[in-house]
Scaffold this active site. Structure first.
Site, PDB file in Angstrom:
ATOM      1  N   LYS A  89      14.607  50.736  65.095  1.00  0.00           N
ATOM      2  CA  LYS A  89      13.462  50.683  65.889  1.00  0.00           C
ATOM      3  C   LYS A  89      13.653  49.422  66.742  1.00  0.00           C
ATOM      4  CE  LYS A  89       9.248  51.641  66.404  1.00  0.00           C
ATOM      5  NZ  LYS A  89       9.487  51.713  67.933  1.00  0.00           N
ATOM      6  N   GLN A 110      16.021  41.913  66.498  1.00  0.00           N
ATOM      7  CA  GLN A 110      14.952  42.853  65.990  1.00  0.00           C
ATOM      8  C   GLN A 110      15.223  43.270  64.593  1.00  0.00           C
ATOM      9  OE1 GLN A 110      12.992  44.260  68.839  1.00  0.00           O
ATOM     10  NE2 GLN A 110      11.834  45.048  67.247  1.00  0.00           N
ATOM     11  N   LYS A 113      13.008  40.459  62.927  1.00  0.00           N
ATOM     12  CA  LYS A 113      11.721  40.638  63.173  1.00  0.00           C
ATOM     13  C   LYS A 113      10.940  42.109  62.464  1.00  0.00           C
ATOM     14  CE  LYS A 113      10.873  40.967  67.585  1.00  0.00           C
ATOM     15  NZ  LYS A 113      10.681  41.024  69.111  1.00  0.00           N
ATOM     16  N   LYS A 125      18.003  48.243  69.912  1.00  0.00           N
ATOM     17  CA  LYS A 125      17.443  47.911  71.303  1.00  0.00           C
ATOM     18  C   LYS A 125      18.322  48.912  72.198  1.00  0.00           C
ATOM     19  CE  LYS A 125      14.288  45.147  72.827  1.00  0.00           C
ATOM     20  NZ  LYS A 125      13.072  44.920  72.317  1.00  0.00           N
ATOM     21  N   GLY A 164       8.575  50.721  74.182  1.00  0.00           N
ATOM     22  CA  GLY A 164       8.805  50.235  75.308  1.00  0.00           C
ATOM     23  C   GLY A 164       9.358  48.889  75.435  1.00  0.00           C
ATOM     24  N   ASP A 165       9.646  48.118  76.479  1.00  0.00           N
ATOM     25  CA  ASP A 165       9.880  46.715  76.690  1.00  0.00           C
ATOM     26  C   ASP A 165       9.879  46.449  78.107  1.00  0.00           C
ATOM     27  OD1 ASP A 165      11.191  44.459  74.864  1.00  0.00           O
ATOM     28  OD2 ASP A 165      12.512  44.574  76.768  1.00  0.00           O
ATOM     29  N   THR A 208       1.271  43.056  70.774  1.00  0.00           N
ATOM     30  CA  THR A 208       2.190  41.778  70.696  1.00  0.00           C
ATOM     31  C   THR A 208       1.328  40.487  71.149  1.00  0.00           C
ATOM     32  OG1 THR A 208       4.072  43.353  71.473  1.00  0.00           O
ATOM     33  CG2 THR A 208       4.365  41.025  71.506  1.00  0.00           C
ATOM     34  N   ASN A 239       1.537  42.844  79.488  1.00  0.00           N
ATOM     35  CA  ASN A 239       0.760  43.118  78.332  1.00  0.00           C
ATOM     36  C   ASN A 239       0.713  42.091  77.540  1.00  0.00           C
ATOM     37  OD1 ASN A 239      -0.158  45.665  79.066  1.00  0.00           O
ATOM     38  ND2 ASN A 239       1.279  46.823  77.754  1.00  0.00           N
ATOM     39  N   SER A 376       3.658  49.658  66.162  1.00  0.00           N
ATOM     40  CA  SER A 376       4.549  50.720  66.570  1.00  0.00           C
ATOM     41  C   SER A 376       5.161  51.349  65.189  1.00  0.00           C
ATOM     42  CB  SER A 376       6.047  50.206  67.283  1.00  0.00           C
ATOM     43  OG  SER A 376       5.695  49.808  68.442  1.00  0.00           O
TER      44      SER A 376
END
Length: 445
Positions: A89, A110, A113, A125, A164-165, A208, A239, A376
């Site tokens: 993820k 990630q 996290k 990623k 998304g990123d 976030t 965002n 997410s």
């Protein structure tokens, strides 16, 4: 040379051309020393060597046709780093700076996290060196369709779930999802950040930024403080930054500065968030347009100057390594006593040393910006259940996730850190232990 030093030495030798990955791994492994000392079985199982090596890296070309009819070629990536606790993820980033090293650093972060959220998701990623800025919707669509034509072979609801990123928002996710569905015939939760009409989750856009403020508020309460009356500097204007500013303002803070990649605005009276929203999310314009709407504000070219503005709380929400040693010193000289990272690794190792020496409250990215991936994962749950939760339900779960993260990193800091406010060690250890236990249980894979 002890075990951690051996692993770091090997890592630097093997990945010499990937400074961001080396930086991320060095920061994590150095804080794990007390844990490793208590678990000699980790060295016998070569756990760290396996942890720092991605399970799989996919690199592919992405050919597409621009509006002039000319063929363009970009490079696509997916780093599937660790699946010990769940499917990979992590977001997709479309930006000219994207390369394998940056994605390895992001994927490595990630892992921890995602572990901290308490949800069953592994670390990954991906992205491309494609730049969506200045491209038409038709060009974005053609690129996304070409990108997914290769990526779809390696992702799935129970295998790898991108989000998304930077450079990948709702528009891009829509095009990617449409192509995935077209190629596979499957209507499943393979991507998160989807539109609300086709499986997206309420609160995902805000997650976030809101989560960053929720965990910062927990840290403030733990130290007998609150957002009320505090001056806050927030870098970025996407965002994360916008919704962090919104929630901090709702809790009584005054956000005095924001920026984009060209420069920053300073508004001593407090940033007018509806104006920022219109500029960045509706018109997709540059932040310098703000002073046309609010003439009393100031605009300055260049981003680094934002860290010279006096504040109580700093929330870097732009990009990696945006705060170096000098910027960190200026922040502290001008009164900053709490910094929480909304972006991924926005502080250099030297900047983190400045925070440590100054004794400020510092919440690292892998804990502080985990709200996005947390929601997410909640979107994945809703897709699996074929249900949609209300904004209030998702927001309440997000608050619970962030409170739990703070409680867990605080407990780990007390047990393993240099002091009870060593949230860097706390986050790394708390995230690592869950993954390490799963890896040991699953054998040498």
């Amino acid at each position: 040379m002890d075990y951690v030093d051996q692993v770091l030495s090997q890592l630097k030798e093997k990945n010499a051309s990937e400074p961001e990955f080396i930086q991320a791994a060095t920061e994590v492994l150095n804080t794990l020393r007390p844990v490793i000392a208590q678990h000699p079985e980790y060295q016998k199982a070569k756990l760290l060597e396996r942890l720092i090596e991605p399970e799989r890296i996919i690199t592919f070309r992405v050919p597409w046709i621009d509006d002039k009819g000319e063929i363009q070629v970009n490079r696509g990536f997916r780093v599937q780093f660790n699946s010990a606790i769940g499917p990979y993820k992590g977001g997709l980033r479309f930006h000219p700076t994207v390369n394998q090293g940056i994605l390895k650093f992001l994927g490595f972060e990630q892992i921890f996290k995602n572990s901290l959220t308490g949800l069953p998701i592994g670390g990954g990623k991906g992205g491309s060196d494609f730049d969506p800025k200045g491209k038409s919707d038709a060009e974005i669509m053609r690129f996304c369709q070409s990108f997914m034509t290769e990526l779809f072979k390696y992702v799935g609801a129970d295998e790898d779930v991108p989000a998304g990123d930077i450079g990948v928002g709702g528009r891009e996710i829509g095009f990617l999802y449409g192509q995935y569905k077209r190629l596979t015939g499957l209507y499943e939760g393979v991507l998160t950040g989807k539109g609300l009409t086709y499986g997206g989750s309420l609160t995902r856009t805000e997650a976030t930024g809101f989560g960053l403020v929720y965990i910062t508020n927990e840290a403030l309460k733990a130290h007998g403080k609150s957002f009320e009356g505090k001056r806050v500097v927030i870098s970025g204007s996407g965002n994360v930054a916008i919704y962090a500013a919104e929630k901090a303002t709702a809790l009584g803070a005054t956000v005095v500065a924001m920026c984009d990649s060209n420069g920053y605005i300073y508004d001593a009276n407090g940033v007018n968030l509806p104006v920022i929203h219109d500029i960045k999310e509706v018109r997709r314009a540059r932040i310098k347009e703000y002073i046309k709407e609010v003439p009393s504000a100031e605009y300055h070219e260049g981003c680094s100057g934002i860290w010279t503005i006096p504040c109580d709380i700093a929330l870097p929400c732009a990009t990696q390594n945006e705060i170096n040693e000098d910027s960190a010193k200026k922040l502290i000289e001008n009164g900053c006593w709490l910094l929480a990272e909304g972006a991924n690794m926005p502080s250099t190792l030297e900047a983190q040393e400045v925070y440590k020496k100054a004794g400020i409250i510092f919440l690292p990215a892998k804990a502080a910006n985990a709200g996005g991936v947390g929601v997410s994962a909640l979107e994945m749950s809703q897709n699996s259940l074929r249900l949609s939760w209300t904004f209030e339900e998702v927001d309440a779960r997000l608050q619970g996730i962030m409170k739990s993260i703070f409680a867990n990193i605080s407990a780990a800091a007390k047990e393993y850190g240099e002091n009870e406010d060593d949230y860097v060690t706390g986050a790394n250890v708390a995230g690592f232990l869950k993954v390490a236990t799963a890896m040991m249980a699953q054998g040498i894979v």
